[in-house]
Design a protein around this motif. Structure first.
Motif, PDB file in Angstrom:
ATOM      1  N   TYR A   1       0.826  -1.212   0.000  1.00  0.00           N
ATOM      2  CA  TYR A   1       0.000   0.000   0.000  1.00  0.00           C
ATOM      3  C   TYR A   1       0.854   1.252   0.000  1.00  0.00           C
ATOM      4  N   THR A   2       2.052   1.168   0.580  1.00  0.00           N
ATOM      5  CA  THR A   2       2.947   2.316   0.522  1.00  0.00           C
ATOM      6  C   THR A   2       3.439   2.526  -0.913  1.00  0.00           C
ATOM      7  N   ARG A   3       3.718   1.407  -1.572  1.00  0.00           N
ATOM      8  CA  ARG A   3       4.104   1.506  -2.977  1.00  0.00           C
ATOM      9  C   ARG A   3       2.979   2.155  -3.777  1.00  0.00           C
ATOM     10  N   THR A   4       1.748   1.728  -3.522  1.00  0.00           N
ATOM     11  CA  THR A   4       0.616   2.329  -4.230  1.00  0.00           C
ATOM     12  C   THR A   4       0.596   3.841  -4.019  1.00  0.00           C
TER      13      THR A   4
ATOM     14  N   ILE B   1       3.021   5.876  -3.174  1.00  0.00           N
ATOM     15  CA  ILE B   1       4.127   6.583  -3.829  1.00  0.00           C
ATOM     16  C   ILE B   1       3.898   6.638  -5.338  1.00  0.00           C
ATOM     17  N   LEU B   2       3.445   5.518  -5.893  1.00  0.00           N
ATOM     18  CA  LEU B   2       3.256   5.489  -7.344  1.00  0.00           C
ATOM     19  C   LEU B   2       2.076   6.346  -7.791  1.00  0.00           C
ATOM     20  N   LYS B   3       1.185   6.679  -6.857  1.00  0.00           N
ATOM     21  CA  LYS B   3       0.130   7.640  -7.167  1.00  0.00           C
ATOM     22  C   LYS B   3       0.731   9.016  -7.394  1.00  0.00           C
TER      23      LYS B   3
END
Ligand SMILES: Nc1ncnc2c1ncn2[C@@H]1O[C@H](COP(=O)(O)OP(=O)(O)OP(=O)(O)O)[C@@H](O)[C@H]1O
Ligand code: SF4
Ligand code: SF4
Ligand SMILES: [Mg+2]
Lengths: 317, 669
Positions: free
Chosen positions: A212-215, A217-219
Motif C-alpha cells: 500500500y505504501t508503494r501504491t 508513492i506510485l500515485k
C-alpha cells in the motif's frame, strides 16, 4: 467488538484469580507456619499460636483464601505486620508515588524512542540507523543499578544538578517533584528506549515495504504525506501494544530504582515487605501490581482494536 | 516530404538492471529493448523469475533498494525517466503513468477508507475539493463497482479481491495516464473474476486511449489482451512480435516449449503426454557466454554455447533471438508423447452420500457443503471445479477427516464406512486417502530433509521400521523421478516443482487408493506444471490410484479428468464424464465458467455479474439464481431444482431441461 471486549475482560479476571491463588500460596502458605516465620525461631509456642490466631492463619487454607479474596474484593487487604496500618492505605500512597515516577519515565522515553525508531527506519542501513540501533541496544543491557549509581555520582554528587533522593520535600510543587524524579527515571528510560525503538523501527520498515505504501508513492503523493499517512499510521498501531506491555518490565525496574533513590513507591514497599517478612503487605502489593498490569494491557488492547478498522468495523458484510 | 512515423509512447532501450546480493551486483535484466506505440498493448510474458516485474519497476522508477539501472534508457513520450528529479518524477506519476499489480488485498492502505484513497488521486490532479467526492463516485462507477456511494465508506478488508482490484484500477486510470503498467493484475483471482477484470481493462483502454504494458506469466491472458508481445527469459528478450504471430507460429525454441507445455482442449491424457521444458532457469547473474537458453534447448549446437544470438528480425514483423529460428517449429519433444496405459475399471472406491458441513461463525451457520453425493471409482480422476467459496476445499478436508461432516453424512471406502475424523481412522484408512496441497512450501517442514519428510510418512502409514522405510523412501523418490542427489536436501534448496514432487511422494508413501490434489500446479510455471501433470498421470497408471483433482484451470481439468463435478455454494450443480460436461449442453454455471476461462482461442464471453453469495445466507430457490444469465423466472427464485440424472452417469441441477439448454447454448456466437 463488544463481544471481544467482554472476552478480553473475562480473560483478565481469570488471570487475576490465578494470580491471587499463586500469591496466596506463595506468601501465606509455603514454608510452613506464618507466625513462626514472622516471630523467628526463638519465640515461644504461645506467642506463635497467639499471632496465628490473630492473623487467622490457624484456620483451614480454603477458608483463609476465600476470606482473603473476599476482603480484597471489598478493598481490605488486611493489616501490615510491620507498619500496623491497613495494607491498602500503604499501597495506595506508594502506588501514587510509583505512578508519578513511571509517568515521568514514559513521558521521556515514548516520544524519544518512537522518534528514534522512525528515524532509524527512514535512514535504514545508514549511519544514523546504526547509531540508534546499536546505541539503544547497548543502553538496554546496562542494569538499572549500574546506571543509577553512575547517575547519582555524576549528576547528584559531583555536578549537584539533581537531588540524589527522589522523594521531594513535603508539600513540594509540581516542578520540584518532576525535577527530583528525572534522575531516577533515566535508568528506566535507558532500558526501555532500545526496546521500543527497535519495535518501532521494525514496524515502520514493514510499512515502508508494504504494497500500500508503494501504491501511495506510485500515485505521486509527496513523500512526507506518504510517511505520515501510510507508513506511520499503520506502523505505530502495533507499537502501542508493545509499549503497554512494557509496564510489566517497568514494575521490576521500579524496585531497583526506588530502593536506590530511596523513593517510597510500590517497588520499594514490596522490597521492604519481603525483607521484613510482612506477608499481608507483600501479598497485597503483588496483587495490586497484577491488577495494574492487567488493566494496562487491557487498555492497550482496547486502544489497538479501536484504532484498527479491521477489528473495529468487522469483516465483509 | 514524407510524414514522420508517430513516435512511440514508451521506448526502452538497451535496459540493463542489476541487483546487489551480498556485496556483488548481479545482472537481472540484460540489454532489453522494446517500444510501445500510442494506444498499443504490449505484453511481457515469461516464467517466474525471468525479470518481468523488474522491468516494470524500473519503468515506474521504483526498483527495490538493492536494485539499479546499470545501462540503457527508458523514455516516456520522449522524456527520459531514468534521470528525473523527485518533483518531475511525482509529476510523471500523477499525470502520465500508473500501475496495477498482483494481490489487490495488500495494495490499499488498510486503515483508510476507500473513498479517501481514491480521492487522493484527484487531489493530486488539482481537482477542487468540492468536486472530488463526485469524481470518486464517477470513477468507481466507471470500473463497474455496484453502489459506489456505499463502497467509498468501506475499508479495504471489507471488499473482495475482485472489488479491490477494481478500486486499484480506478485509481490508476483516473488521470487518464499515457501509460498503464499492469503486472499480473488477475493472478490469484477466480477465473470468473479474472474474465471480468480483463474485460474491464480492455474497455477502459479503448475508452481513454492509453498505452498498456501488460505483464503476465499466462500465455492465454497475454494472447487475449495484447497487440504485441515480448517473451522474456533470464532477463533477455528472446522473441518479440505481433501476439498473433508469436503464438500461432512461434520461431523460438523457448516459445515453442512454453506453448507445448500448455494442456490444450483437443488432446486428453490418454492421447498424449504434455511436452515439458527440461532443466531450470540459470541463476541470477550467471556468466553465460552463448545463448542463455542453450542448457535447455533441444536443438542447441556448438555455436549456441559460444556466440550469443542477436534479436534478429524475421518475416511477418517478428524478432527471434535464436541462431536457428526456422528449426524452432520442429523442436523435438522433450518427453515421449506415448501416454501411460491405464487399467479400466469401474468399481466404486469412495462413495460420498449426503455429505453436508455447516460451520458456525459468529453464531451464524455457514453452509459450506450441502447434501453432496459423489462416487469416485478405482483409478479414475474426478475433477472438482467451481469458484473460490464454492466448497471444494471443504469437501477435500471432509474426505481426509480434517473436518468432520454434519450428522447424517456418510463416506464409504471400498464399501466400508470411513470414520469422520482422521484420528479415529485406522492406519490403513489414513494411508488410503492422502492429499497433495497447492502450496508445497507450507506443506513441507522446511527444517527436515527430503529423506526425513518422506521416511516419516512411510513409517507412519506403513508401520515399518527405519530400514525398510529408507528403502521405500528411495523407491518413492525414484517414482516421482527425483535423483538420489536430493535424498538429503532440505526443501529450501528445491525449486517449486521439486518440492511438489516431494509432496507427491509423501502422499504415495502408504499406497493410497485416493489422492486428493488441491490445486497442485497452480503455484507452478507452465513447463513445471506440465511435468507434474505427466507425473500424476504416470503414477495413476502405475498404482491404479484415484484422484480427486481440485482446480480452477479448466484446460488442465479437461486434459486430466475422466469425470467432472461442478460445485457452487456447497451444492453440486453438474456431474458427469468430462467429455460430456465440457461438450455440453452445460449447466448455466458451467457454461459461465467455461466462457470465463482464458484460452489461446478467442470467443464470445458470458459475463457473470456480481460475486458468489455468502454461504451463510444462501439465496432462496436455485443457489445460482442471483447470477444466472439463463434464469427463467420465478421458479428459479423459489424452488431449488434437484440434481437429476438425465443420462447414465450424468446429472444436472437446473429447471431448464437439458434439450432446451442445448438449443440455447447452440445459438451462442
Ligand atoms: N530485490 C531483489 N534482490 C535480489 N534479487 C531480486 C530482487 N528482486 C528480484 N530479484 C531477482 O531478479 C530476478 C527477476 O525477478 P522478477 O521479480 O523481476 O521476476 P518476474 O518475472 O516478475 O517473476 P514472477 O513471475 O515470479 O513475478 C529473479 O531471479 C529474482 O530472484
Ligand atoms: S540460439 Fe541455439 S540454444 Fe539458443 S534458442 Fe536458438 S537453437 Fe536454442
Ligand atoms: S435453475 Fe434457474 S437460476 Fe438455477 S441454473 Fe437453472 S436457470 Fe439458472
Ligand atoms: Mg513478477
Amino acid at each position: 467488538m463488544s463481544r471481544y471486549v467482554l472476552r478480553r475482560i473475562g480473560l483478565a479476571l481469570i488471570t487475576l484469580l490465578l494470580l491471587s491463588m499463586l500469591v496466596f500460596i506463595g506468601t501465606q502458605l509455603l514454608p510452613g507456619d506464618v507466625a513462626r516465620r514472622v516471630l523467628g525461631p526463638f519465640a515461644t509456642a504461645e506467642a506463635v499460636e497467639a499471632l496465628n490466631a490473630r492473623l487467622g492463619t490457624d484456620r483451614p487454607l480454603v477458608v483463609q483464601y476465600v476470606d482473603w479474596v473476599g476482603s480484597a474484593l471489598q478493598g481490605d487487604l488486611g493489616q501490615s505486620i510491620t507498619f500496623s496500618r491497613p495494607v491498602t492505605e500503604l499501597l495506595g500512597r506508594a502506588l501514587v508515588n510509583s505512578a508519578k515516577l513511571a509517568t515521568v519515565a514514559f513521558v521521556i522515553v515514548v516520544p524519544l524512542a518512537l522518534a528514534g525508531g522512525v528515524v532509524a527506519a527512514l535512514r535504514r542501513g545508514k549511519l544514523t540507523d546504526r547509531i540508534i540501533t546499536v546505541g539503544g541496544l547497548s543502553a538496554t543491557v546496562i542494569p538499572e543499578f549500574v546506571s543509577g549509581i553512575v547517575l547519582i555520582i555524576v549528576f547528584a554528587i559531583i555536578l549537584d544538578w539533581f537531588p540524589s533522593t527522589a522523594t521531594p520535600p513535603e508539600g513540594a510543587g509540581f516542578l520540584t517533584q518532576v525535577h527530583s524524579l528525572i534522575l531516577p527515571a533515566i535508568p528506566l528510560v535507558l532500558v526501555l528506549f532500545g526496546y521500543i525503538a527497535r519495535i518501532t523501527r521494525a514496524g515502520v520498515i514493514e510499512a515502508i515495504d508494504a504494497d500500500y505504501t508503494r501504491t501511495a508513492i506510485l500515485k505521486g503523493l509527496p513523500r512526507g504525506r506518504v510517511i505520515r499517512r501510510d507508513v506511520l499510521r499503520n506502523a505505530l498501531l502495533p507499537t502501542i501494544a508493545v509499549i503497554a506491555s512494557q509496564v510489566g518490565y517497568l514494575i521490576g525496574g521500579l524496585v531497583v530504582v526506588e530502593v536506590l533513590f530511596s523513593y517510597q513507591g510500590i517497588g520499594r514497599l514490596i522490597f521492604d515487605a519481603s525483607q521484613k517478612k510482612d506477608f499481608p503487605l507483600l501479598a497485597g502489593g503483588v496483587l495490586v501490581i497484577g491488577v495494574a498490569f492487567q488493566v494496562s494491557m487491557l487498555l492497550a488492547d482496547l486502544a489497538y482494536s479501536w484504532l484498527n478498522p479491521r477489528i473495529r468495523v468487522g469483516a465483509k458484510s | 516530404m514524407s510524414e514522420a512515423a508517430p513516435k512511440p509512447i514508451l521506448e526502452v532501450e538497451n535496459l540493463g538492471i542489476d541487483y546487489k546480493i551480498g556485496t556483488e551486483w548481479k545482472t537481472a535484466i540484460r540489454d532489453v529493448s522494446f517500444t510501445i506505440d500510442r494506444q498499443e498493448t504490449f505484453g511481457l510474458v515469461g516464467e517466474s523469475g525471468c525479470g518481468k516485474t523488474t522491468v516494470a519497476m524500473a519503468i515506474m522508477h521504483y526498483l527495490p533498494r538493492n536494485g539499479r539501472v546499470s545501462s540503457g534508457s527508458i523514455r516516456l513520450a520522449g522524456r527520459d525517466l531514468v534521470d528525473l528529479s523527485p518533483n518531475e518524477l511525482r509529476d510523471v506519476r500523477v499525470n502520465q503513468i500508473s500501475m496495477v499489480y498482483q494481490n489487490p488485498s495488500t495494495a490499499l492502505n488498510p486503515s483508510i477508507r476507500i473513498g479517501a484513497q481514491v480521492a487522493d488521486v484527484f487531489e493530486l490532479m488539482g481537482v477542487p475539493k468540492d468536486e472530488r467526492s463526485q469524481r470518486v463516485i464517477d470513477i468507481l462507477a466507471k470500473v463497474q463497482i455496484a453502489d459506489p456511494a456505499r463502497v467509498v465508506g468501506r475499508y479495504p478488508h471489507q471488499l473482495s479481491g475482485g472489488m479491490l482490484q477494481r478500486v486499484v484500477i480506478a485509481m490508476a486510470i483516473a488521470s487518464e495516464p499515457t501509460l498503464l503498467v499492469l503486472d499480473e493484475p488477475t493472478t490469484g483471482l477466480d477465473a470468473t473474476v479474472e474474465a471480468e477484470v480483463l474485460d474491464l481493462v480492455s474497455n477502459l483502454r479503448d475508452d481513454i486511449g492509453t498505452s498498456v504494458l501488460y505483464i503476465s506469466h499466462s500465455l492465454a491472458v497475454i494472447r487475449r489482451m495484447c497487440d504485441r508481445v515480448g517473451v522474456l527469459y533470464a532477463g533477455r528478450l528472446m522473441a518479440e512480435g505481433a501476439a498473433e504471430a508469436v503464438f500461432t507460429d512461434p520461431r523460438h525454441p523457448y516459445t515453442v516449449g512454453l506453448l507445448r507445455s500448455l494442456p490444450s482442449s483437443e488432446i486428453g491424457r490418454d492421447e498424449a503426454t504434455l511436452d515439458t521444458i527440461p532443466g531450470f532457469l540459470p541463476p541470477l547473474g550467471a556468466d553465460i557466454k552463448g545463448c542463455v537458453y542453450a542448457d535447455r534447448c533441444a536443438i542447441a549446437e556448438d555455436i549456441c554455447r559460444d556466440v550469443e544470438p542477436d534479436l534478429k528480425p524475421l518475416t511477418g514483423n517478428r524478432f527471434s533471438r535464436c541462431h536457428f529460428p526456422d528449426r524452432a517449429p520442429d523442436l523435438p519433444r522433450a518427453v515421449a508423447a506415448e501416454p501411460p496405459v491405464r487399467q479400466t475399471e469401474t468399481e466404486p472406491l469412495v462413495e460420498i452420500s449426503n455429505v453436508s458441513k455447516t460451520f458456525i461463525q459468529d453464531g451464524h451457520p455457514v453452509y459450506a457443503l450441502n447434501g453432496i453425493d459423489l462416487t469416485i471409482h478405482v483409478g479414475e480422476t474426478v475433477a472438482l471445479v467451481g469458484e473460490s467459496g464454492s466448497g471444494k476445499t471443504t469437501l477435500a478436508k471432509v474426505l481426509l477427516g480434517i473436518d468432520a461432516p454434519d450428522e447424517g453424512s456418510v463416506i464409504t471406502l471400498s464399501g466400508e464406512e470411513l470414520a469422520a475424523e482422521v484420528r479415529d481412522r485406522g492406519q490403513e484408512d489414513v494411508g488410503a486417502v492422502q492429499m497433495v496441497f497447492q502450496n508445497p512450501d507450507s506443506a513441507l517442514n522446511r527444517r527436515h530433509s527430503v529423506r526425513r519428510i518422506i521416511g516419516r510418512a512411510v513409517r507412519l502409514l506403513r508401520g515399518v521400521g527405519r530400514k525398510p522405510s529408507d528403502e521405500r523412501t528411495r523407491d518413492l523418490l525414484a517414482e516421482v523421478r527425483m535423483g538420489m542427489e536430493y535424498y538429503n536436501a532440505k526443501p529450501r534448496h528445491l525449486s517449486g516443482g521439486l518440492k511438489q514432487r516431494v509432496a507427491i511422494a509423501r502422499a504415495f508413501a502408504g499406497s493410497p487408493a485416493l489422492v486428493v490434489c488441491d490445486e497442485p500446479t497452480s503455484a507452478l510455471d507452465v513447463s513445471v506444471q506440465a511435468a507434474i501433470i505427466n507425473l500424476l498421470a504416470e503414477l495413476q497408471a502405475e498404482e491404479n490410484v484415484a484422484y480427486l483433482f481440485i482446480s480452477h484451470d479448466l484446460n488442465v481439468v479437461r486434459y486430466l479428468a475422466d469425470r467432472v463435478a461442478v460445485m457452487y455454494l456447497g451444492r453440486l450443480m453438474e456431474v458427469g464424464p468430462a467429455k460430456r460436461v465440457f461438450g455440453g449442453p452445460h449447466h448455466p454455471y458451467t457454461e459461465a465458467l467455461l466462457s470465463a476461462a482464458p484460452d489461446l482461442q478467442e470467443g464470445a464471453r458470458i459475463r457473470l455479474e456480481g460475486e458468489i453469495p455468502s454461504a451463510s445466507e444462501p439465496p432462496p430457490g436455485c443457489m445460482f439464481q442471483t447470477r444466472c444469465p439463463r434464469k427463467i423466472g420465478e421458479i428459479c427464485e423459489t424452488i431449488e431444482p434437484d440434481l437429476v440424472e438425465t443420462e447414465a452417469g450424468y446429472s444436472i441441477r437446473c429447471h431448464i431441461p437439458v434439450a432446451e439448454l442445448g438449443r440455447l447454448q447452440a445459438t451462442r456466437v
